[in-house]
Scaffold this motif. Structure first.
Motif, PDB file in Angstrom:
ATOM      1  N   SER A   1       0.716  -1.055  -0.055  1.00  0.00           N
ATOM      2  CA  SER A   1       0.168  -0.164   0.103  1.00  0.00           C
ATOM      3  C   SER A   1       0.766   1.247  -0.059  1.00  0.00           C
ATOM      4  N   GLU A   2       2.128   1.159   0.513  1.00  0.00           N
ATOM      5  CA  GLU A   2       3.052   2.330   0.687  1.00  0.00           C
ATOM      6  C   GLU A   2       3.654   2.586  -1.006  1.00  0.00           C
ATOM      7  N   LEU A   3       3.480   1.452  -1.882  1.00  0.00           N
ATOM      8  CA  LEU A   3       3.839   1.603  -3.230  1.00  0.00           C
ATOM      9  C   LEU A   3       2.840   1.900  -4.106  1.00  0.00           C
ATOM     10  N   VAL A   4       1.602   1.282  -3.872  1.00  0.00           N
ATOM     11  CA  VAL A   4       0.655   1.815  -4.963  1.00  0.00           C
ATOM     12  C   VAL A   4      -0.588   2.305  -4.149  1.00  0.00           C
ATOM     13  N   ASP A   5      -0.977   3.302  -4.596  1.00  0.00           N
ATOM     14  CA  ASP A   5      -2.382   4.025  -3.936  1.00  0.00           C
ATOM     15  C   ASP A   5      -3.256   3.117  -3.805  1.00  0.00           C
ATOM     16  N   ASN A   6      -4.078   3.098  -2.650  1.00  0.00           N
ATOM     17  CA  ASN A   6      -5.249   2.367  -2.307  1.00  0.00           C
ATOM     18  C   ASN A   6      -5.148   1.069  -2.769  1.00  0.00           C
ATOM     19  N   PHE A   7      -4.107   0.333  -2.711  1.00  0.00           N
ATOM     20  CA  PHE A   7      -3.837  -0.947  -2.996  1.00  0.00           C
ATOM     21  C   PHE A   7      -4.830  -1.853  -1.751  1.00  0.00           C
ATOM     22  N   LYS A   8      -5.470  -2.729  -2.349  1.00  0.00           N
ATOM     23  CA  LYS A   8      -6.280  -3.635  -1.234  1.00  0.00           C
ATOM     24  C   LYS A   8      -6.109  -5.136  -1.299  1.00  0.00           C
ATOM     25  N   ILE A   9      -5.880  -5.524  -0.251  1.00  0.00           N
ATOM     26  CA  ILE A   9      -5.696  -7.330  -0.203  1.00  0.00           C
ATOM     27  C   ILE A   9      -6.913  -7.753   0.278  1.00  0.00           C
ATOM     28  N   ALA A  10      -7.373  -9.000  -0.716  1.00  0.00           N
ATOM     29  CA  ALA A  10      -8.462  -9.795  -0.311  1.00  0.00           C
ATOM     30  C   ALA A  10      -8.053 -10.931   0.318  1.00  0.00           C
ATOM     31  N   VAL A  11      -8.632 -11.274   1.333  1.00  0.00           N
ATOM     32  CA  VAL A  11      -8.382 -12.656   2.024  1.00  0.00           C
ATOM     33  C   VAL A  11      -9.693 -13.530   2.068  1.00  0.00           C
ATOM     34  N   ASN A  12      -9.735 -14.655   1.841  1.00  0.00           N
ATOM     35  CA  ASN A  12     -10.763 -15.609   1.838  1.00  0.00           C
ATOM     36  C   ASN A  12     -11.087 -16.020   3.222  1.00  0.00           C
ATOM     37  N   ILE A  13     -12.104 -16.115   3.846  1.00  0.00           N
ATOM     38  CA  ILE A  13     -12.483 -16.430   5.283  1.00  0.00           C
ATOM     39  C   ILE A  13     -13.540 -17.704   5.271  1.00  0.00           C
ATOM     40  N   SER A  14     -13.101 -18.570   6.102  1.00  0.00           N
ATOM     41  CA  SER A  14     -13.684 -19.663   6.261  1.00  0.00           C
ATOM     42  C   SER A  14     -15.078 -19.478   7.181  1.00  0.00           C
ATOM     43  N   PRO A  15     -15.968 -20.234   6.736  1.00  0.00           N
ATOM     44  CA  PRO A  15     -17.218 -20.064   7.626  1.00  0.00           C
ATOM     45  C   PRO A  15     -16.859 -20.207   9.062  1.00  0.00           C
ATOM     46  N   ILE A  16     -15.994 -21.213   9.283  1.00  0.00           N
ATOM     47  CA  ILE A  16     -15.633 -21.652  10.835  1.00  0.00           C
ATOM     48  C   ILE A  16     -14.825 -20.347  11.215  1.00  0.00           C
ATOM     49  N   GLN A  17     -14.342 -19.543  10.814  1.00  0.00           N
ATOM     50  CA  GLN A  17     -13.822 -18.567  11.265  1.00  0.00           C
ATOM     51  C   GLN A  17     -14.636 -17.614  11.589  1.00  0.00           C
ATOM     52  N   LEU A  18     -15.442 -17.247  10.593  1.00  0.00           N
ATOM     53  CA  LEU A  18     -16.655 -16.340  10.972  1.00  0.00           C
ATOM     54  C   LEU A  18     -17.445 -16.462  12.005  1.00  0.00           C
ATOM     55  N   GLN A  19     -17.761 -17.897  12.294  1.00  0.00           N
ATOM     56  CA  GLN A  19     -18.298 -18.141  13.433  1.00  0.00           C
ATOM     57  C   GLN A  19     -17.801 -18.084  14.897  1.00  0.00           C
ATOM     58  N   ASN A  20     -16.382 -17.693  14.707  1.00  0.00           N
ATOM     59  CA  ASN A  20     -15.808 -17.161  16.024  1.00  0.00           C
ATOM     60  C   ASN A  20     -16.218 -15.942  16.618  1.00  0.00           C
ATOM     61  N   VAL A  21     -16.773 -15.906  17.779  1.00  0.00           N
ATOM     62  CA  VAL A  21     -17.344 -14.290  18.117  1.00  0.00           C
ATOM     63  C   VAL A  21     -16.278 -13.431  18.307  1.00  0.00           C
ATOM     64  N   ASN A  22     -14.945 -14.125  18.518  1.00  0.00           N
ATOM     65  CA  ASN A  22     -13.732 -12.901  18.705  1.00  0.00           C
ATOM     66  C   ASN A  22     -13.282 -12.610  17.329  1.00  0.00           C
ATOM     67  N   PHE A  23     -13.806 -12.867  16.223  1.00  0.00           N
ATOM     68  CA  PHE A  23     -13.163 -12.789  14.854  1.00  0.00           C
ATOM     69  C   PHE A  23     -12.804 -11.240  14.549  1.00  0.00           C
ATOM     70  N   ALA A  24     -13.887 -10.681  14.745  1.00  0.00           N
ATOM     71  CA  ALA A  24     -13.777  -9.178  14.532  1.00  0.00           C
ATOM     72  C   ALA A  24     -12.604  -8.412  15.208  1.00  0.00           C
ATOM     73  N   GLU A  25     -12.387  -8.935  16.537  1.00  0.00           N
ATOM     74  CA  GLU A  25     -11.469  -8.267  17.089  1.00  0.00           C
ATOM     75  C   GLU A  25     -10.052  -8.570  16.754  1.00  0.00           C
ATOM     76  N   GLN A  26      -9.929 -10.070  16.402  1.00  0.00           N
ATOM     77  CA  GLN A  26      -8.833 -10.421  16.091  1.00  0.00           C
ATOM     78  C   GLN A  26      -8.229  -9.637  14.719  1.00  0.00           C
ATOM     79  N   ILE A  27      -9.209  -9.254  13.870  1.00  0.00           N
ATOM     80  CA  ILE A  27      -8.960  -8.377  12.734  1.00  0.00           C
ATOM     81  C   ILE A  27      -8.390  -7.149  13.231  1.00  0.00           C
ATOM     82  N   GLU A  28      -9.010  -6.674  13.940  1.00  0.00           N
ATOM     83  CA  GLU A  28      -8.779  -5.172  14.331  1.00  0.00           C
ATOM     84  C   GLU A  28      -7.357  -5.178  15.060  1.00  0.00           C
TER      85      GLU A  28
END
Ligand code: C2E
Ligand code: CA
Ligand code: CA
Length: 636
Positions: free
Chosen positions: A455-482
């Protein structure tokens, strides 16, 4: 004077009568108007027996307070005989109270209980001067001894009575003690028995549901295998697994899921018997053992019942809940072992999950598969622990300029012996055995780290990551990302999470909470493999998605299928109305690209722009492209 210490034993009637004779006799022999037996009490002295003589001023029961100079009191205090021949001229005695009653001479002796305490006195009084000759004094002494002998009898009787009472009390106390002890003992025995029963129960049963636990199941199975007749009988182990058990437990608590399982078992009917038992070998599974002769129809009925009950509604706090259940069955062979049977039933359950069939029987062929599967699982564990996993990156581009504006991070695992292992197999296995959390963390950490550099090399460079349903069911997932964004100082807007529909089906409430939190912190959310599920559009309304990613299967068939082209057009059309960004994956040809650009595709991804590539290669290309100012590179 202080109070007097004396015994208050009652003198029996017969004794009183003999004392009466004594005082009468004394009065008569000594020719005096009065002879008395006086009894001392703590604070006064009392006439106990009085001679039946004329002109006798004393009466039985007359009392006199102490301390007024009575003859008798003197005798008692000095513990000796007193003889007053004439009180009138005697200074020591001229004021004593008996003078008022006309008694001016006195002769008295103390009377004692055998224990030395005073009883009182025996005395004679005269209204005349009286020297009380030795004979009379001896007479008095003789009667004193007779009375004291009688007092000794009274004393002994009392002592006997007291001892008797004491004995009685002791016996009574001892009896009560014994009764108490035996009661306590019985209670203690009962308590121990109950505790033993409880311990035994807990040793063999699952606490939450009361079903047999793994150890007890194994023991019963082992016992049954040893005792039953393989020629005429058969035994099956049915493992029912609930893939959403965890999510129900997380959302409603462990007890709630325990209740659901109890209800599930209740609805199955089939009461427990010596041929039918239910166990809970793990938190997410129920196991039913069924054995006997000709059980095939019973097994089939039971399977039908399990399937029927599984699709029913369950209620937790008035909220509707559904079970995602999978059934594995294994039939016991001769010389089968309990542990292996339970394991095979569980494996058959996992196969049922993969196959999409309502239930799955374990067969010998599966043993080989299972071996490979186990082998692969242990390889995966090693790979995760040894950092042998890699991330490849595939560019996401603006279709008009082909400028790389982001990348999708894709997992790669090359095993030294087995070679490349497909992502589908890898992810599936990691989801099954729980390694997905470690794998997912590795992907997120690596991708976010790289995104920060790029992102320091290219303006607005965005990385996309695939999330497994199991990860999304983890109630702490959002905190982990933050936390990760914080750690790597990556603004949230440069991270995109690709979520598939299956992640949303599992538990809508948890998914919504997590997605809302992620949306709030500014992470881009896209609905992956769009169009392949059943309810893609309805999810767009329910969740805060920013983008959809149309699945490559549509693009691949687009060239030959009018329908697929029409589907892509209408999906794009609706997405635009909902103000969602449209990403299309799997673009391989310029022809496809031209069509999709025409329909309004915002971002493209596919072999046309670049295959997934190792990190260095991606970085080099990104760098070159930036130097060249937007030219795209075909990748092989
Ligand atoms: P996906 O999310 O649909 O990823 C796109 C897949 O399409 C990738 O396969 C990619 O290599 C492939 N692909 C990209 N462009 C083209 C093209 O032009 N033509 C064709 N034929 N294929 C193309 P890959 O890497 O094998 O990944 C397969 C699936 O595995 C992914 O599907 C994704 O669902 C899952 N996956 C990959 N990495 C991860 C990860 O880190 N976490 C999770 N949870 N899932 C992952
Ligand atoms: Ca994806
Ligand atoms: Ca896809």
């Amino acid at each position: 004077m202080g109070t007097f210490q004396t015994l208050d034993y009652k003198i029996p009637e017969s004794m009183q009568r003999s004392w009466q004779n004594i005082v009468n006799l004394i009065a008569k022999i000594a020719e005096v108007p009065t002879s008395l037996i006086m009894r001392i009490h703590p604070n006064h002295i009392e006439v106990n027996t009085v001679s039946e003589t004329q002109n006798n001023p004393y009466r039985v029961g007359d009392k006199e307070e102490l301390g007024h100079g009575l003859y008798c009191e003197h005798v008692i205090q000095h513990k000796q005989e007193l003889v007053v021949a004439n009180a009138l001229p005697d200074k020591a005695w001229c004021n004593n109270p008996d003078i008022k009653l006309g008694m001016i001479s006195y002769c008295g002796l103390p009377l004692y209980w055998p224990n030395g305490e005073t009883f009182g006195t025996i005395c004679m009084l005269d209204s005349r001067e009286n020297l009380f000759s030795d004979t009379y004094r001896q007479l008095l002494k003789t009667f004193k001894e007779a009375i004291e002998a009688q007092l000794a009898v009274v004393f002994q009787q009392h002592k006997l009575l007291r001892l008797n009472n004491e004995l009685k009390n002791r016996v009574e106390n001892r009896t009560t003690d014994l009764a108490q002890m035996s009661y306590s003992l019985t209670k203690e025995i009962d308590r121990r028995k109950a505790a033993e029963r409880q311990v035994n129960y807990q040793k063999n049963h699952d606490q939450g549901t009361g079903f047999l636990n793994r150890a007890a199941l194994e023991a019963i199975l082992e016992e049954t295998l040893e005792s039953f007749d393989h020629d005429s009988q058969s035994l099956v182990v049915i493992n029912v697994g609930f893939s959403n058990a965890r999510s129900i437990q997380t959302k409603y608590g462990f007890e709630a899921f325990d209740d659901v399982l109890k209800e599930f078992r209740f609805r199955l009917g089939h009461s427990e018997s010596s041929y039918f038992v239910t166990g809970r070998p793990s938190s997410n599974d129920l196991v039913i053992l069924l054995w006997g002769e000709d059980i095939e129809p019973k097994v089939q009925n039971l399977l039908d019942d399990i399937i029927h009950v599984s699709i029913g509604n369950f209620y937790i706090d008035n909220t509707e809940a559904h079970l995602h259940s999978y059934i594995g069955i294994v039939q016991a062979q001769e010389n089968g072992c309990a542990k292996q049977l339970l394991q095979n039933a569980c494996y058959a359950m996992l196969l049922c999950k993969e196959s999409g069939e309502p239930y799955c029987y374990f067969s010998e062929n599966h043993i080989h598969e299972l071996h490979n599967h186990n082998q692969l699982e242990s390889y995966l564990l090693q790979a995760v622990r040894n950092d042998d996993l890699m991330l490849y990156f595939q560019p996401k581009v603006l279709p008009y300029t082909h400028k790389w504006i982001g990348a999708e991070a894709l997992l790669r695992w090359r095993h030294p012996v087995l070679g490349d292992i497909s992502n589908e197999a890898l992810i599936h296995m990691a989801e099954q055995n729980g390694l997905i959390f470690e794998v997912g963390s590795f992907v997120l950490r690596t991708a976010i780290d790289k995104a920060k550099q790029w992102s320091e090399l290219v303006d607005n460079f965005k990385i996309a990551v695939n999330i497994s349903p199991i990860q999304l069911q983890n109630v702490n997932f959002a905190e982990q990302i933050e936390h990760l964004l914080d750690t790597f100082h990556l603004p949230a807007k440069f991270l995109e999470l690709e979520v598939t529909e299956s992640a949303l089906i599992a538990d809508e409430v948890v998914a919504r909470n997590t997605l809302n939190k992620l949306h709030e912190i500014g992470v881009t959310l896209s609905l992956d493999d769009f169009g392949t599920g059943y309810a893609s559009f309805s999810y767009l309304k329910k969740y805060p998605f920013d983008a959809i990613k149309i699945d490559k299967s549509f693009v691949q068939q687009m060239d030959n299928s009018e329908d697929d082209r029409a589907i892509i057009c209408s999906i794009i059309h609706i997405a635009k109305k909902l103000e969602l960004q449209v990403v299309i994956e799997g673009i391989e040809s310029t022809q496809q690209e031209q069509f999709l650009i025409g329909e309004g595709c915002d971002i493209g991804q596919g072999y046309l722009y670049g295959k997934p590539m190792p990190c260095n290669e991606f970085e080099q290309s990104l760098f070159n492209q930036n130097l060249l100012g937007g030219q795209y590179t075909y990748s092989s």
